[in-house]
Design a protein around this motif. Structure first.
Motif, PDB file in Angstrom:
ATOM      1  N   VAL A  46      26.796 -49.183  16.518  1.00 17.59           N
ATOM      2  CA  VAL A  46      28.217 -49.240  16.406  1.00 17.59           C
ATOM      3  C   VAL A  46      28.727 -48.949  15.009  1.00 17.59           C
ATOM      4  CG1 VAL A  46      30.125 -50.826  16.459  1.00 17.59           C
ATOM      5  CG2 VAL A  46      28.842 -51.006  18.303  1.00 17.59           C
ATOM      6  N   THR A  47      27.890 -49.335  14.067  1.00 16.57           N
ATOM      7  CA  THR A  47      28.296 -49.291  12.686  1.00 16.57           C
ATOM      8  C   THR A  47      27.502 -47.972  12.107  1.00 16.57           C
ATOM      9  OG1 THR A  47      26.320 -50.612  12.125  1.00 16.57           O
ATOM     10  CG2 THR A  47      28.459 -51.781  12.387  1.00 16.57           C
ATOM     11  N   SER A  48      26.845 -47.201  12.835  1.00 17.41           N
ATOM     12  CA  SER A  48      26.277 -45.967  11.967  1.00 17.41           C
ATOM     13  C   SER A  48      26.463 -44.721  13.014  1.00 17.41           C
ATOM     14  CB  SER A  48      24.649 -46.294  12.016  1.00 17.41           C
ATOM     15  OG  SER A  48      24.177 -45.086  11.579  1.00 17.41           O
ATOM     16  N   SER A  49      26.981 -43.792  12.545  1.00 18.37           N
ATOM     17  CA  SER A  49      27.323 -42.470  13.252  1.00 18.37           C
ATOM     18  C   SER A  49      26.006 -41.367  12.929  1.00 18.37           C
ATOM     19  CB  SER A  49      28.349 -41.837  12.628  1.00 18.37           C
ATOM     20  OG  SER A  49      28.279 -41.677  11.279  1.00 18.37           O
ATOM     21  N   LEU A  50      24.857 -41.643  12.231  1.00 15.35           N
ATOM     22  CA  LEU A  50      23.705 -41.194  12.103  1.00 15.35           C
ATOM     23  C   LEU A  50      22.825 -40.863  13.376  1.00 15.35           C
ATOM     24  CD1 LEU A  50      22.650 -42.050   8.524  1.00 15.35           C
ATOM     25  CD2 LEU A  50      24.099 -40.272   9.193  1.00 15.35           C
ATOM     26  N   THR A  51      22.691 -39.532  13.555  1.00 16.06           N
ATOM     27  CA  THR A  51      21.619 -39.321  14.684  1.00 16.06           C
ATOM     28  C   THR A  51      20.331 -38.726  14.314  1.00 16.06           C
ATOM     29  OG1 THR A  51      22.782 -37.312  14.937  1.00 16.06           O
ATOM     30  CG2 THR A  51      23.800 -38.985  16.156  1.00 16.06           C
ATOM     31  N   ASN A  52      19.473 -38.788  15.071  1.00 16.88           N
ATOM     32  CA  ASN A  52      18.043 -38.178  14.694  1.00 16.88           C
ATOM     33  C   ASN A  52      17.504 -37.220  15.924  1.00 16.88           C
ATOM     34  OD1 ASN A  52      15.170 -37.487  14.456  1.00 16.88           O
ATOM     35  ND2 ASN A  52      15.348 -39.061  12.493  1.00 16.88           N
ATOM     36  N   LYS A  53      17.345 -36.089  16.057  1.00 14.30           N
ATOM     37  CA  LYS A  53      16.973 -35.346  16.990  1.00 14.30           C
ATOM     38  C   LYS A  53      15.637 -35.883  17.537  1.00 14.30           C
ATOM     39  CE  LYS A  53      14.931 -31.516  14.720  1.00 14.30           C
ATOM     40  NZ  LYS A  53      15.135 -29.959  14.487  1.00 14.30           N
ATOM     41  N   PHE A  54      14.584 -36.278  16.646  1.00 14.94           N
ATOM     42  CA  PHE A  54      13.344 -36.883  16.974  1.00 14.94           C
ATOM     43  C   PHE A  54      13.378 -38.097  17.764  1.00 14.94           C
ATOM     44  CE2 PHE A  54      12.796 -34.117  13.387  1.00 14.94           C
ATOM     45  CZ  PHE A  54      11.910 -33.147  13.890  1.00 14.94           C
ATOM     46  N   ILE A  55      14.511 -38.958  17.500  1.00 13.26           N
ATOM     47  CA  ILE A  55      14.460 -40.278  18.044  1.00 13.26           C
ATOM     48  C   ILE A  55      15.077 -39.959  19.423  1.00 13.26           C
ATOM     49  CG2 ILE A  55      15.740 -42.487  18.116  1.00 13.26           C
ATOM     50  CD1 ILE A  55      15.253 -42.662  15.056  1.00 13.26           C
ATOM     51  N   LEU A  56      16.186 -39.139  19.515  1.00 13.72           N
ATOM     52  CA  LEU A  56      16.728 -38.892  20.842  1.00 13.72           C
ATOM     53  C   LEU A  56      16.006 -38.291  21.755  1.00 13.72           C
ATOM     54  CD1 LEU A  56      20.298 -37.305  19.566  1.00 13.72           C
ATOM     55  CD2 LEU A  56      19.822 -39.787  20.378  1.00 13.72           C
ATOM     56  N   ASP A  57      14.906 -37.429  21.607  1.00 17.60           N
ATOM     57  CA  ASP A  57      14.026 -37.116  22.388  1.00 17.60           C
ATOM     58  C   ASP A  57      12.561 -37.147  21.842  1.00 17.60           C
ATOM     59  OD1 ASP A  57      12.884 -35.694  24.397  1.00 17.60           O
ATOM     60  OD2 ASP A  57      13.591 -33.519  23.787  1.00 17.60           O
ATOM     61  N   SER A  58      12.111 -38.325  22.160  1.00 16.38           N
ATOM     62  CA  SER A  58      10.892 -38.779  21.617  1.00 16.38           C
ATOM     63  C   SER A  58       9.841 -39.330  22.481  1.00 16.38           C
ATOM     64  CB  SER A  58      10.894 -39.690  20.295  1.00 16.38           C
ATOM     65  OG  SER A  58       9.831 -40.075  19.738  1.00 16.38           O
ATOM     66  N   GLN A  59       8.471 -38.599  22.854  1.00 17.70           N
ATOM     67  CA  GLN A  59       7.631 -39.175  23.780  1.00 17.70           C
ATOM     68  C   GLN A  59       7.119 -40.627  23.090  1.00 17.70           C
ATOM     69  OE1 GLN A  59       7.055 -37.147  26.392  1.00 17.70           O
ATOM     70  NE2 GLN A  59       5.899 -38.664  27.450  1.00 17.70           N
ATOM     71  N   GLU A  60       7.150 -40.932  22.003  1.00 21.38           N
ATOM     72  CA  GLU A  60       6.503 -41.873  21.225  1.00 21.38           C
ATOM     73  C   GLU A  60       7.660 -43.083  21.767  1.00 21.38           C
ATOM     74  OE1 GLU A  60       6.573 -39.372  19.585  1.00 21.38           O
ATOM     75  OE2 GLU A  60       4.429 -38.744  19.671  1.00 21.38           O
ATOM     76  N   VAL A  61       8.802 -43.149  21.689  1.00 20.01           N
ATOM     77  CA  VAL A  61       9.734 -44.130  21.802  1.00 20.01           C
ATOM     78  C   VAL A  61       9.809 -44.376  23.188  1.00 20.01           C
ATOM     79  CG1 VAL A  61      12.331 -44.585  21.836  1.00 20.01           C
ATOM     80  CG2 VAL A  61      11.206 -43.286  19.903  1.00 20.01           C
ATOM     81  N   GLU A  62       9.588 -43.301  24.087  1.00 20.65           N
ATOM     82  CA  GLU A  62       9.719 -43.540  25.638  1.00 20.65           C
ATOM     83  C   GLU A  62       8.561 -44.554  26.075  1.00 20.65           C
ATOM     84  OE1 GLU A  62      10.191 -40.193  27.856  1.00 20.65           O
ATOM     85  OE2 GLU A  62      12.156 -39.735  27.142  1.00 20.65           O
ATOM     86  N   ILE A  63       7.440 -44.192  25.274  1.00 19.64           N
ATOM     87  CA  ILE A  63       6.148 -45.072  25.631  1.00 19.64           C
ATOM     88  C   ILE A  63       6.273 -46.411  25.090  1.00 19.64           C
ATOM     89  CG2 ILE A  63       3.614 -45.282  24.921  1.00 19.64           C
ATOM     90  CD1 ILE A  63       3.404 -42.312  25.011  1.00 19.64           C
TER      91      ILE A  63
END
Length: 230
Positions: A46-63
């Motif tokens: 809610v408080t941050s508007s920053l995005t990171n393409k590696f977090i939005l589409d990351s195999q490690e995060v899904e694991i």
């Protein structure tokens, strides 16, 4: 014995109830950590508007978000199954008591004795002695020896009841035509209160359970006196 404004459980009076309290605290801490983490994620999004393409589409995060919940479930399931088997374990009971539910009172039969049985009715409010608890006191208590495995056979004669003593960690349904069994060990002398936990009719709230744990010698004196009066 519960008291007004009590936030936690009653003090444990049996080893099984102690295990249940430890498991409750264990599970509560896990829920607290998950809730804190989720709240942090919500505030951060809610408080941050920053995005990171590696977090939005990351195999490690899904694991990670697949493996972590599985580990958490295992940490909850293993102690839960252990306690479940402990509650169902009945090893060489020293005493067997049959608790029969009626509308609306309990009757007890000490099956190891020839003719030791009695009915247990709630004491009316106007007959209570000073210091006794309203809606919880019974005219005859179920007397048991301390630190002895007690097996309780539970059934009913009319409708569904439930034999429940929270401080002992005991809750068993009383079903007409069926004989269920449970067991407990009182770790200290005392008087432990319970009530029928099944909605069994108009006077459902007026069939208390009172278990009094006493030293073995005192139990033998009581049983001798009861057999003489029978």
């Amino acid at each position: 014995m519960a008291f007004p404004s009590q936030l936690g459980f009653q003090d444990a009076a049996s080893p099984v109830m102690e295990e249940l309290l430890h498991f409750h605290d264990h599970a509560l801490m896990i829920v607290f950590m998950i809730s804190t983490l989720v709240l942090y994620f919500i505030v951060a999004l809610v408080t941050s508007s920053l995005t990171n393409k590696f977090i939005l589409d990351s195999q490690e995060v899904e694991i990670m978000w697949t493996v972590l919940p599985a580990i958490i479930l295992i940490l909850i399931a293993l102690p839960s199954l252990r306690i479940l088997y402990l509650m169902d374990e009945i090893n060489d009971p020293h005493l067997t008591i049959k608790a029969m539910g009626h509308q609306w009172y309990w009757s007890y039969e000490y099956t190891d004795y020839e003719s030791l049985e009695f009915d247990s009715y709630m004491i009316p409010t106007q007959d209570l002695a000073p210091g006794q608890f309203r809606l919880l006191e019974a005219d005859h208590r179920m007397i048991t020896p301390v630190e002895s495995p007690i097996r309780v056979l539970v059934s009913a004669e009319d409708v569904l009841h439930s034999w429940t003593v929270p401080s002992l960690g005991v809750k068993m349904d009383a079903v007409p035509g069926r004989l269920n069994q449970t067991a407990f060990i009182t770790s200290r002398p005392g008087v432990f209160y319970g009530q029928c936990s099944e909605i069994c009719g108009a006077n459902h709230s007026f069939m208390p359970i009172v278990v009094e744990a006493v030293p073995l010698q005192q139990f033998e004196d009581w049983s001798t006196l009861m057999l003489q009066d029978a």
